[in-house]
Write a protein that holds these residues in place. Structure first.
Motif, PDB file in Angstrom:
ATOM      1  N   ILE A   4     -23.199 -11.094   8.272  1.00  0.00           N
ATOM      2  CA  ILE A   4     -24.023 -10.181   9.153  1.00  0.00           C
ATOM      3  C   ILE A   4     -23.099  -9.562  10.109  1.00  0.00           C
ATOM      4  N   GLN A   5     -22.302 -10.457  10.867  1.00  0.00           N
ATOM      5  CA  GLN A   5     -21.284  -9.953  11.930  1.00  0.00           C
ATOM      6  C   GLN A   5     -20.145  -9.013  11.100  1.00  0.00           C
ATOM      7  N   GLU A   6     -19.834  -9.251  10.056  1.00  0.00           N
ATOM      8  CA  GLU A   6     -18.795  -8.274   9.342  1.00  0.00           C
ATOM      9  C   GLU A   6     -19.839  -6.753   9.013  1.00  0.00           C
ATOM     10  N   ILE A   7     -21.056  -7.111   8.637  1.00  0.00           N
ATOM     11  CA  ILE A   7     -21.719  -5.752   8.485  1.00  0.00           C
ATOM     12  C   ILE A   7     -21.804  -5.070   9.869  1.00  0.00           C
ATOM     13  N   ARG A   8     -22.197  -5.585  11.086  1.00  0.00           N
ATOM     14  CA  ARG A   8     -22.057  -5.071  12.170  1.00  0.00           C
ATOM     15  C   ARG A   8     -20.811  -4.197  12.533  1.00  0.00           C
ATOM     16  N   GLU A   9     -19.724  -5.005  12.322  1.00  0.00           N
ATOM     17  CA  GLU A   9     -18.399  -4.448  12.562  1.00  0.00           C
ATOM     18  C   GLU A   9     -17.937  -3.284  11.653  1.00  0.00           C
ATOM     19  N   ILE A  10     -18.342  -3.197  10.341  1.00  0.00           N
ATOM     20  CA  ILE A  10     -18.143  -2.089   9.613  1.00  0.00           C
ATOM     21  C   ILE A  10     -19.066  -0.755  10.264  1.00  0.00           C
ATOM     22  N   ILE A  11     -20.147  -1.224  10.640  1.00  0.00           N
ATOM     23  CA  ILE A  11     -21.137  -0.129  11.216  1.00  0.00           C
ATOM     24  C   ILE A  11     -20.604   0.505  12.317  1.00  0.00           C
ATOM     25  N   LYS A  12     -19.987  -0.359  13.208  1.00  0.00           N
ATOM     26  CA  LYS A  12     -19.284   0.122  14.559  1.00  0.00           C
ATOM     27  C   LYS A  12     -18.283   0.971  14.182  1.00  0.00           C
ATOM     28  N   LEU A  13     -17.409   0.656  13.132  1.00  0.00           N
ATOM     29  CA  LEU A  13     -15.986   1.301  12.654  1.00  0.00           C
ATOM     30  C   LEU A  13     -16.615   2.821  12.232  1.00  0.00           C
ATOM     31  N   ILE A  14     -17.306   2.840  11.257  1.00  0.00           N
ATOM     32  CA  ILE A  14     -17.929   4.046  10.677  1.00  0.00           C
ATOM     33  C   ILE A  14     -18.490   5.020  11.822  1.00  0.00           C
ATOM     34  N   ASP A  15     -19.501   4.475  12.867  1.00  0.00           N
ATOM     35  CA  ASP A  15     -20.046   5.255  13.998  1.00  0.00           C
ATOM     36  C   ASP A  15     -18.732   5.804  15.071  1.00  0.00           C
ATOM     37  N   HIS A  16     -17.689   5.299  14.743  1.00  0.00           N
ATOM     38  CA  HIS A  16     -16.709   5.510  15.801  1.00  0.00           C
ATOM     39  C   HIS A  16     -15.588   6.598  14.928  1.00  0.00           C
ATOM     40  N   SER A  17     -15.966   6.645  13.746  1.00  0.00           N
ATOM     41  CA  SER A  17     -15.025   7.601  13.178  1.00  0.00           C
ATOM     42  C   SER A  17     -15.573   8.877  12.363  1.00  0.00           C
ATOM     43  N   SER A  18     -14.863   9.590  11.814  1.00  0.00           N
ATOM     44  CA  SER A  18     -15.168  10.954  11.384  1.00  0.00           C
ATOM     45  C   SER A  18     -15.729  10.804   9.839  1.00  0.00           C
ATOM     46  N   ILE A  19     -15.935   9.717   9.350  1.00  0.00           N
ATOM     47  CA  ILE A  19     -16.511   9.296   7.990  1.00  0.00           C
ATOM     48  C   ILE A  19     -17.792   9.672   7.868  1.00  0.00           C
ATOM     49  N   ASP A  20     -18.350  10.523   7.036  1.00  0.00           N
ATOM     50  CA  ASP A  20     -19.657  10.808   6.891  1.00  0.00           C
ATOM     51  C   ASP A  20     -20.490   9.556   6.067  1.00  0.00           C
ATOM     52  N   GLU A  21     -19.628   9.098   4.941  1.00  0.00           N
ATOM     53  CA  GLU A  21     -20.416   8.139   3.937  1.00  0.00           C
ATOM     54  C   GLU A  21     -19.262   7.028   3.541  1.00  0.00           C
ATOM     55  N   PHE A  22     -20.012   5.771   3.199  1.00  0.00           N
ATOM     56  CA  PHE A  22     -19.217   4.661   3.199  1.00  0.00           C
ATOM     57  C   PHE A  22     -20.120   3.802   2.209  1.00  0.00           C
ATOM     58  N   SER A  23     -19.416   3.474   0.965  1.00  0.00           N
ATOM     59  CA  SER A  23     -19.845   2.614   0.125  1.00  0.00           C
ATOM     60  C   SER A  23     -19.241   1.334  -0.195  1.00  0.00           C
ATOM     61  N   TYR A  24     -19.681   0.177  -0.439  1.00  0.00           N
ATOM     62  CA  TYR A  24     -19.050  -1.280  -0.690  1.00  0.00           C
ATOM     63  C   TYR A  24     -19.944  -1.897  -1.600  1.00  0.00           C
ATOM     64  N   GLU A  25     -19.119  -2.431  -2.513  1.00  0.00           N
ATOM     65  CA  GLU A  25     -20.191  -3.308  -3.604  1.00  0.00           C
ATOM     66  C   GLU A  25     -19.205  -4.354  -4.127  1.00  0.00           C
ATOM     67  N   ALA A  26     -19.617  -5.723  -3.957  1.00  0.00           N
ATOM     68  CA  ALA A  26     -18.872  -6.900  -4.460  1.00  0.00           C
ATOM     69  C   ALA A  26     -19.541  -8.076  -4.551  1.00  0.00           C
ATOM     70  N   GLU A  27     -19.710  -8.669  -5.602  1.00  0.00           N
ATOM     71  CA  GLU A  27     -20.304 -10.066  -5.832  1.00  0.00           C
ATOM     72  C   GLU A  27     -21.843  -9.802  -5.407  1.00  0.00           C
ATOM     73  N   GLY A  28     -22.361  -8.900  -5.910  1.00  0.00           N
ATOM     74  CA  GLY A  28     -23.850  -8.696  -5.736  1.00  0.00           C
ATOM     75  C   GLY A  28     -24.358  -8.251  -4.437  1.00  0.00           C
ATOM     76  N   THR A  29     -23.497  -7.786  -3.583  1.00  0.00           N
ATOM     77  CA  THR A  29     -23.716  -7.192  -2.257  1.00  0.00           C
ATOM     78  C   THR A  29     -23.230  -5.826  -2.231  1.00  0.00           C
ATOM     79  N   LYS A  30     -24.243  -5.219  -1.822  1.00  0.00           N
ATOM     80  CA  LYS A  30     -24.088  -3.443  -1.769  1.00  0.00           C
ATOM     81  C   LYS A  30     -24.593  -3.051  -0.222  1.00  0.00           C
ATOM     82  N   ILE A  31     -23.519  -2.108   0.036  1.00  0.00           N
ATOM     83  CA  ILE A  31     -23.551  -1.676   1.288  1.00  0.00           C
ATOM     84  C   ILE A  31     -23.255  -0.101   1.295  1.00  0.00           C
ATOM     85  N   LYS A  32     -24.306   0.555   1.672  1.00  0.00           N
ATOM     86  CA  LYS A  32     -23.978   2.222   1.760  1.00  0.00           C
ATOM     87  C   LYS A  32     -24.586   2.550   2.944  1.00  0.00           C
TER      88      LYS A  32
END
Length: 169
Positions: A4-32
């Protein structure tokens, strides 16, 4: 499995960047994660497991008035300044190879890797960019003299953002 902490860190990084969309999938975990100027949302799907919080969904919505007064938006744009010297073609730009936090030294007690006027070699370390708790040493890529430092210590930087200007030898 991603924590969960890693997910929150990713959300912070995306929020503070110009990236509009981010997807990650590994070992049954999917983040979009998706973001745009008037409507921000993020969704995280974690499969059922032994975690205390097996499903996490974070979402936020902002209207146009909130976007213009949001401190994170203002801070992000305040940190990205376009300077005249950045457009000088005779100077080499050392650019950030990733989105992260710029650090001028290896620790708060250490002196900066480089200062204006310092000579650098191609393999010389000029700074550190931290992304997701990984500290990446950034090399000069060219021999020369540091003419200008374009970012401040602790500032968030974007992929490809110029960090230093170097007068190449």
């Amino acid at each position: 499995m991603i924590k969960i902490q890693e997910i929150r860190e990713i959300i912070k990084l995306i929020d503070h960047s110009s990236i509009d969309e981010f997807s990650y999938e590994a070992e049954g975990t999917k983040i979009k994660l998706k973001k745009n100027s008037l409507h921000e949302s993020s969704e995280v799907i974690v499969p059922q497991s032994n975690y205390a919080a097996p499903h996490v969904v974070e979402s936020s919505t902002m209207d146009a008035t909130q976007v213009t007064t949001s401190p994170t938006v203002k801070e992000t744009f305040a940190n990205i300044e376009v300077k005249e010297s950045v457009n000088d073609e005779s100077l080499h730009k050392i650019q950030s190879p990733m989105v992260g936090t710029f650090y001028e030294s290896s620790s708060p007690d250490s002196p900066a890797f480089v200062q204006i006027g310092d000579k650098v070699s191609e393999e010389g370390i000029v700074c550190i960019v931290e992304a997701m708790k990984l500290f990446n040493e950034i090399e000069a890529e060219v021999s020369g003299e540091i003419v200008e430092i374009l970012v401040k210590d602790g500032q968030l930087v974007e992929y490809g953002q110029p960090l230093f200007l170097v007068k190449a030898n």
